[in-house]
Design a protein around this motif. Sequence first.
Motif, PDB file in Angstrom:
ATOM      1  N   LEU A 111      63.042  15.701 -78.162  1.00 47.63           N
ATOM      2  CA  LEU A 111      61.958  15.337 -78.858  1.00 47.63           C
ATOM      3  C   LEU A 111      61.437  13.717 -78.813  1.00 47.63           C
ATOM      4  O   LEU A 111      60.526  13.299 -78.795  1.00 47.63           O
ATOM      5  N   ASP A 112      62.726  13.251 -79.544  1.00 51.23           N
ATOM      6  CA  ASP A 112      62.729  11.665 -79.360  1.00 51.23           C
ATOM      7  C   ASP A 112      62.377  11.062 -78.011  1.00 51.23           C
ATOM      8  O   ASP A 112      61.486  10.224 -77.615  1.00 51.23           O
ATOM      9  N   ILE A 113      63.242  11.628 -76.873  1.00 49.08           N
ATOM     10  CA  ILE A 113      62.958  11.027 -75.550  1.00 49.08           C
ATOM     11  C   ILE A 113      61.434  11.476 -75.075  1.00 49.08           C
ATOM     12  O   ILE A 113      60.956  10.622 -74.659  1.00 49.08           O
ATOM     13  N   LEU A 114      61.276  12.753 -75.418  1.00 48.87           N
ATOM     14  CA  LEU A 114      59.819  13.104 -74.776  1.00 48.87           C
ATOM     15  C   LEU A 114      58.901  12.105 -75.436  1.00 48.87           C
ATOM     16  O   LEU A 114      57.965  11.815 -74.740  1.00 48.87           O
ATOM     17  N   SER A 115      58.812  11.638 -76.750  1.00 55.13           N
ATOM     18  CA  SER A 115      57.805  10.953 -77.500  1.00 55.13           C
ATOM     19  C   SER A 115      57.905   9.534 -76.956  1.00 55.13           C
ATOM     20  O   SER A 115      57.027   9.179 -76.786  1.00 55.13           O
ATOM     21  N   GLN A 116      59.090   9.101 -76.602  1.00 58.32           N
ATOM     22  CA  GLN A 116      59.016   7.480 -76.073  1.00 58.32           C
ATOM     23  C   GLN A 116      58.357   7.583 -74.714  1.00 58.32           C
ATOM     24  O   GLN A 116      57.771   6.727 -74.416  1.00 58.32           O
ATOM     25  N   ILE A 117      58.595   8.478 -73.996  1.00 59.51           N
ATOM     26  CA  ILE A 117      58.008   8.607 -72.586  1.00 59.51           C
ATOM     27  C   ILE A 117      56.540   8.561 -72.905  1.00 59.51           C
ATOM     28  O   ILE A 117      55.858   8.150 -71.977  1.00 59.51           O
ATOM     29  N   ALA A 118      55.989   9.852 -73.413  1.00 65.90           N
ATOM     30  CA  ALA A 118      54.610   9.869 -73.650  1.00 65.90           C
ATOM     31  C   ALA A 118      53.964   8.852 -74.188  1.00 65.90           C
ATOM     32  O   ALA A 118      52.903   8.366 -73.543  1.00 65.90           O
ATOM     33  N   VAL A 119      54.440   8.060 -75.139  1.00 68.20           N
ATOM     34  CA  VAL A 119      53.931   6.693 -75.704  1.00 68.20           C
ATOM     35  C   VAL A 119      53.792   5.837 -74.489  1.00 68.20           C
ATOM     36  O   VAL A 119      52.791   5.076 -74.156  1.00 68.20           O
ATOM     37  N   TYR A 120      55.119   5.590 -73.622  1.00 66.61           N
ATOM     38  CA  TYR A 120      54.996   4.645 -72.540  1.00 66.61           C
ATOM     39  C   TYR A 120      54.029   4.888 -71.357  1.00 66.61           C
ATOM     40  O   TYR A 120      53.237   4.114 -71.270  1.00 66.61           O
ATOM     41  N   CYS A 121      53.955   6.256 -70.993  1.00 64.12           N
ATOM     42  CA  CYS A 121      53.196   6.695 -70.035  1.00 64.12           C
ATOM     43  C   CYS A 121      51.586   6.763 -70.456  1.00 64.12           C
ATOM     44  O   CYS A 121      50.751   7.139 -69.711  1.00 64.12           O
ATOM     45  N   SER A 122      51.255   6.599 -71.975  1.00 67.28           N
ATOM     46  CA  SER A 122      49.868   6.961 -72.158  1.00 67.28           C
ATOM     47  C   SER A 122      49.195   5.816 -71.666  1.00 67.28           C
ATOM     48  O   SER A 122      47.786   5.813 -71.559  1.00 67.28           O
ATOM     49  N   GLU A 123      49.951   4.691 -71.350  1.00 66.98           N
ATOM     50  CA  GLU A 123      49.092   3.571 -70.614  1.00 66.98           C
ATOM     51  C   GLU A 123      49.162   3.798 -69.115  1.00 66.98           C
ATOM     52  O   GLU A 123      50.061   3.692 -68.663  1.00 66.98           O
ATOM     53  N   ILE A 124      48.035   4.143 -68.542  1.00 60.32           N
ATOM     54  CA  ILE A 124      48.223   4.271 -67.198  1.00 60.32           C
ATOM     55  C   ILE A 124      48.563   3.368 -66.333  1.00 60.32           C
ATOM     56  O   ILE A 124      49.218   3.357 -65.097  1.00 60.32           O
ATOM     57  N   ASP A 125      48.424   1.853 -66.776  1.00 56.83           N
ATOM     58  CA  ASP A 125      49.048   0.907 -65.933  1.00 56.83           C
ATOM     59  C   ASP A 125      50.397   0.992 -66.080  1.00 56.83           C
ATOM     60  O   ASP A 125      51.203   0.437 -64.860  1.00 56.83           O
ATOM     61  N   ASN A 126      51.185   1.365 -66.928  1.00 58.81           N
ATOM     62  CA  ASN A 126      52.560   1.486 -66.978  1.00 58.81           C
ATOM     63  C   ASN A 126      53.015   2.583 -66.027  1.00 58.81           C
ATOM     64  O   ASN A 126      54.054   2.380 -65.500  1.00 58.81           O
ATOM     65  N   VAL A 127      52.418   3.681 -65.789  1.00 58.36           N
ATOM     66  CA  VAL A 127      52.502   4.625 -64.868  1.00 58.36           C
ATOM     67  C   VAL A 127      52.324   4.139 -63.450  1.00 58.36           C
ATOM     68  O   VAL A 127      53.374   4.512 -62.766  1.00 58.36           O
ATOM     69  N   VAL A 128      51.244   3.355 -63.156  1.00 56.19           N
ATOM     70  CA  VAL A 128      51.135   2.671 -61.964  1.00 56.19           C
ATOM     71  C   VAL A 128      52.469   1.900 -61.429  1.00 56.19           C
ATOM     72  O   VAL A 128      52.852   1.973 -60.497  1.00 56.19           O
ATOM     73  N   LYS A 129      52.752   1.142 -62.590  1.00 51.40           N
ATOM     74  CA  LYS A 129      54.007   0.299 -62.263  1.00 51.40           C
ATOM     75  C   LYS A 129      55.099   0.960 -61.932  1.00 51.40           C
ATOM     76  O   LYS A 129      56.026   0.755 -61.061  1.00 51.40           O
ATOM     77  N   LEU A 130      55.344   2.268 -62.696  1.00 53.72           N
ATOM     78  CA  LEU A 130      56.508   3.054 -62.024  1.00 53.72           C
ATOM     79  C   LEU A 130      56.331   3.632 -60.831  1.00 53.72           C
ATOM     80  O   LEU A 130      57.184   3.638 -59.911  1.00 53.72           O
TER      81      LEU A 130
END
Length: 146
Positions: free
Chosen positions: A110-129
């Motif tokens: 749940l903690d891992i899911l939350s951290q990924i979801a928060v990071y990836c809520s910014e589309i710019d971060n997903v684009v970088k990945l």
Amino acid sequence: MSILNESNILLNQDITSKEEAIKAAGKLLVQGGYVDEEYVPSMLEREKTVSTYMGNFIAIPHGTDESKTAIKKSGISIVQIPNGVDFSNDEEEKLVTVVFGIAGVGDEHLDILSQIAVYCSEIDNVVKLADANSESEIVQLLGGID
């Protein structure tokens, strides 16, 4: 030991189905020593009942509650799919370019899911990945997730 290592990342994968993407993410978790082999089918089983598509071009497949015993330690795998793969269940297309396979001991998922979801809520971060050219670049981008 970190839950994300360069050896847990596959770059530039040409994957044509969500099942293939989930299997690739699961295989990385097995190879990394995070889970037993039987965890991978449970990841596919979860996808049949609840989509792991999270929006913003990411999916976070993980096992069912029954597969908890197959988890040895918490970990993340990442499969980068530049051309994307459809994670829909016959409704409108849900294109995914980054797949995070996760396994969490106890409630750590749940903690891992939350951290990924928060990071990836910014589309710019997903684009970088999605555009990252090396495993170390992805580890660096996700440095705050542990």
